[in-house]
Design a protein around this motif. Structure first.
Motif, PDB file in Angstrom:
ATOM      1  N   CYS A 121       0.829  -1.212   0.000  1.00  0.00           N
ATOM      2  CA  CYS A 121       0.000   0.000   0.000  1.00  0.00           C
ATOM      3  C   CYS A 121       0.861   1.259   0.000  1.00  0.00           C
ATOM      4  O   CYS A 121       0.531   2.234  -0.674  1.00  0.00           O
ATOM      5  CB  CYS A 121      -0.932   0.005   1.213  1.00  0.00           C
ATOM      6  SG  CYS A 121      -2.246  -1.219   1.107  1.00  0.00           S
ATOM      7  N   MET A 122       1.964   1.235   0.733  1.00  0.00           N
ATOM      8  CA  MET A 122       2.850   2.404   0.747  1.00  0.00           C
ATOM      9  C   MET A 122       3.456   2.649  -0.631  1.00  0.00           C
ATOM     10  O   MET A 122       3.529   3.787  -1.086  1.00  0.00           O
ATOM     11  CB  MET A 122       3.944   2.208   1.802  1.00  0.00           C
ATOM     12  CG  MET A 122       3.433   2.345   3.219  1.00  0.00           C
ATOM     13  SD  MET A 122       4.661   1.981   4.487  1.00  0.00           S
ATOM     14  CE  MET A 122       5.975   3.088   4.066  1.00  0.00           C
ATOM     15  N   ILE A 123       3.890   1.597  -1.276  1.00  0.00           N
ATOM     16  CA  ILE A 123       4.456   1.734  -2.625  1.00  0.00           C
ATOM     17  C   ILE A 123       3.386   2.175  -3.599  1.00  0.00           C
ATOM     18  O   ILE A 123       3.624   3.027  -4.462  1.00  0.00           O
ATOM     19  CB  ILE A 123       5.111   0.412  -3.060  1.00  0.00           C
ATOM     20  CG1 ILE A 123       6.360   0.159  -2.220  1.00  0.00           C
ATOM     21  CG2 ILE A 123       5.456   0.426  -4.543  1.00  0.00           C
ATOM     22  CD1 ILE A 123       6.954  -1.226  -2.396  1.00  0.00           C
ATOM     23  N   LEU A 168       0.752   3.986  -3.022  1.00  0.00           N
ATOM     24  CA  LEU A 168       0.345   5.369  -2.780  1.00  0.00           C
ATOM     25  C   LEU A 168       1.478   6.373  -2.956  1.00  0.00           C
ATOM     26  O   LEU A 168       1.224   7.570  -3.035  1.00  0.00           O
ATOM     27  CB  LEU A 168      -0.236   5.498  -1.378  1.00  0.00           C
ATOM     28  CG  LEU A 168      -1.533   4.734  -1.127  1.00  0.00           C
ATOM     29  CD1 LEU A 168      -1.943   4.858   0.325  1.00  0.00           C
ATOM     30  CD2 LEU A 168      -2.622   5.225  -2.051  1.00  0.00           C
ATOM     31  N   TYR A 169       2.723   5.915  -3.043  1.00  0.00           N
ATOM     32  CA  TYR A 169       3.868   6.827  -3.119  1.00  0.00           C
ATOM     33  C   TYR A 169       3.845   7.670  -4.393  1.00  0.00           C
ATOM     34  O   TYR A 169       3.946   8.896  -4.333  1.00  0.00           O
ATOM     35  CB  TYR A 169       5.170   6.032  -3.032  1.00  0.00           C
ATOM     36  CG  TYR A 169       6.400   6.869  -3.260  1.00  0.00           C
ATOM     37  CD1 TYR A 169       6.839   7.748  -2.292  1.00  0.00           C
ATOM     38  CD2 TYR A 169       7.093   6.800  -4.461  1.00  0.00           C
ATOM     39  CE1 TYR A 169       7.963   8.522  -2.485  1.00  0.00           C
ATOM     40  CE2 TYR A 169       8.219   7.577  -4.674  1.00  0.00           C
ATOM     41  CZ  TYR A 169       8.646   8.437  -3.682  1.00  0.00           C
ATOM     42  OH  TYR A 169       9.748   9.211  -3.904  1.00  0.00           O
ATOM     43  N   TYR A 170       3.716   7.063  -5.548  1.00  0.00           N
ATOM     44  CA  TYR A 170       3.782   7.810  -6.795  1.00  0.00           C
ATOM     45  C   TYR A 170       2.588   8.746  -7.014  1.00  0.00           C
ATOM     46  O   TYR A 170       2.787   9.868  -7.468  1.00  0.00           O
ATOM     47  CB  TYR A 170       3.992   6.872  -7.978  1.00  0.00           C
ATOM     48  CG  TYR A 170       5.420   6.392  -8.030  1.00  0.00           C
ATOM     49  CD1 TYR A 170       6.440   7.244  -8.425  1.00  0.00           C
ATOM     50  CD2 TYR A 170       5.757   5.114  -7.635  1.00  0.00           C
ATOM     51  CE1 TYR A 170       7.753   6.835  -8.445  1.00  0.00           C
ATOM     52  CE2 TYR A 170       7.073   4.690  -7.653  1.00  0.00           C
ATOM     53  CZ  TYR A 170       8.067   5.549  -8.061  1.00  0.00           C
ATOM     54  OH  TYR A 170       9.361   5.149  -8.075  1.00  0.00           O
ATOM     55  N   PHE A 202       0.993  10.302  -4.702  1.00  0.00           N
ATOM     56  CA  PHE A 202       1.274  11.405  -3.789  1.00  0.00           C
ATOM     57  C   PHE A 202       2.373  12.304  -4.357  1.00  0.00           C
ATOM     58  O   PHE A 202       2.279  13.530  -4.310  1.00  0.00           O
ATOM     59  CB  PHE A 202       1.684  10.854  -2.416  1.00  0.00           C
ATOM     60  CG  PHE A 202       2.080  11.926  -1.455  1.00  0.00           C
ATOM     61  CD1 PHE A 202       1.123  12.739  -0.869  1.00  0.00           C
ATOM     62  CD2 PHE A 202       3.417  12.140  -1.152  1.00  0.00           C
ATOM     63  CE1 PHE A 202       1.491  13.746   0.014  1.00  0.00           C
ATOM     64  CE2 PHE A 202       3.798  13.135  -0.275  1.00  0.00           C
ATOM     65  CZ  PHE A 202       2.829  13.941   0.307  1.00  0.00           C
ATOM     66  N   LYS A 203       3.411  11.698  -4.904  1.00  0.00           N
ATOM     67  CA  LYS A 203       4.520  12.456  -5.475  1.00  0.00           C
ATOM     68  C   LYS A 203       4.045  13.295  -6.676  1.00  0.00           C
ATOM     69  O   LYS A 203       4.423  14.460  -6.814  1.00  0.00           O
ATOM     70  CB  LYS A 203       5.619  11.489  -5.904  1.00  0.00           C
ATOM     71  CG  LYS A 203       6.881  12.155  -6.323  1.00  0.00           C
ATOM     72  CD  LYS A 203       7.964  11.118  -6.583  1.00  0.00           C
ATOM     73  CE  LYS A 203       9.225  11.792  -7.048  1.00  0.00           C
ATOM     74  NZ  LYS A 203      10.307  10.855  -7.290  1.00  0.00           N
ATOM     75  N   LYS A 237       1.839  16.170  -5.357  1.00  0.00           N
ATOM     76  CA  LYS A 237       2.692  17.180  -4.725  1.00  0.00           C
ATOM     77  C   LYS A 237       3.380  18.031  -5.782  1.00  0.00           C
ATOM     78  O   LYS A 237       3.479  19.254  -5.641  1.00  0.00           O
ATOM     79  CB  LYS A 237       3.725  16.494  -3.840  1.00  0.00           C
ATOM     80  CG  LYS A 237       4.667  17.432  -3.156  1.00  0.00           C
ATOM     81  CD  LYS A 237       5.704  16.660  -2.347  1.00  0.00           C
ATOM     82  CE  LYS A 237       6.805  17.592  -1.938  1.00  0.00           C
ATOM     83  NZ  LYS A 237       7.956  16.906  -1.402  1.00  0.00           N
TER      84      LYS A 237
END
Length: 126
Positions: free
Chosen positions: A13-15, A17-19, A21-22, A25
């Protein structure tokens, strides 16, 4: 075993959601002057303050601005080239996050200090 599967799910889930979010941003926040300095810029046009075009022979700007060319932009937006004041920098449009073509959609305006000419640059892929 349940503990390891939960850890794996959390990492997934972290991986996942990372892109997003990036990318969000990148589009929601302004570029800093350091980030502008890390982009390649290709000369487009030169104009006077009255918006009249200036020939490329009379324009002090030109060529390509690369991240390793020795220019620096301070916090007030003034560009220094080899420790000499060159001009005032304004970012008109940020480069695209997804770079698929040579020109990436960004536009930079530099008001040359000595002549007052306004130089426009397009962002290019590194």
């Amino acid at each position: 075993m349940k503990f390891l599967s939960r850890i794996a799910l959390i990492l997934f889930c972290m991986i996942l959601l990372y892109y997003p979010f990036k990318i969000a941003k990148y589009h929601l926040m302004d570029m800093s002057y350091d980030e502008i300095s890390n982009v390649g810029w290709h000369f487009d046009t030169c104009k006077t303050k009255d918006d009249a075009l200036v020939s490329s022979d009379d324009c002090p700007c030109g060529g390509l601005i690369e991240p390793d060319d020795g220019f620096y932009i301070n916090n007030e937006g003034y560009m220094f080239l080899d420790n000499e004041l060159y001009g005032k920098v304004t970012l008109i449009e940020k480069p695209s996050y997804f770079q698929t073509e040579l020109y990436t959609g960004g536009t930079l305006k530099i008001e040359h200090i000595d002549t007052g000419f306004i130089c426009y640059y397009d962002s290019v892929m590194d």
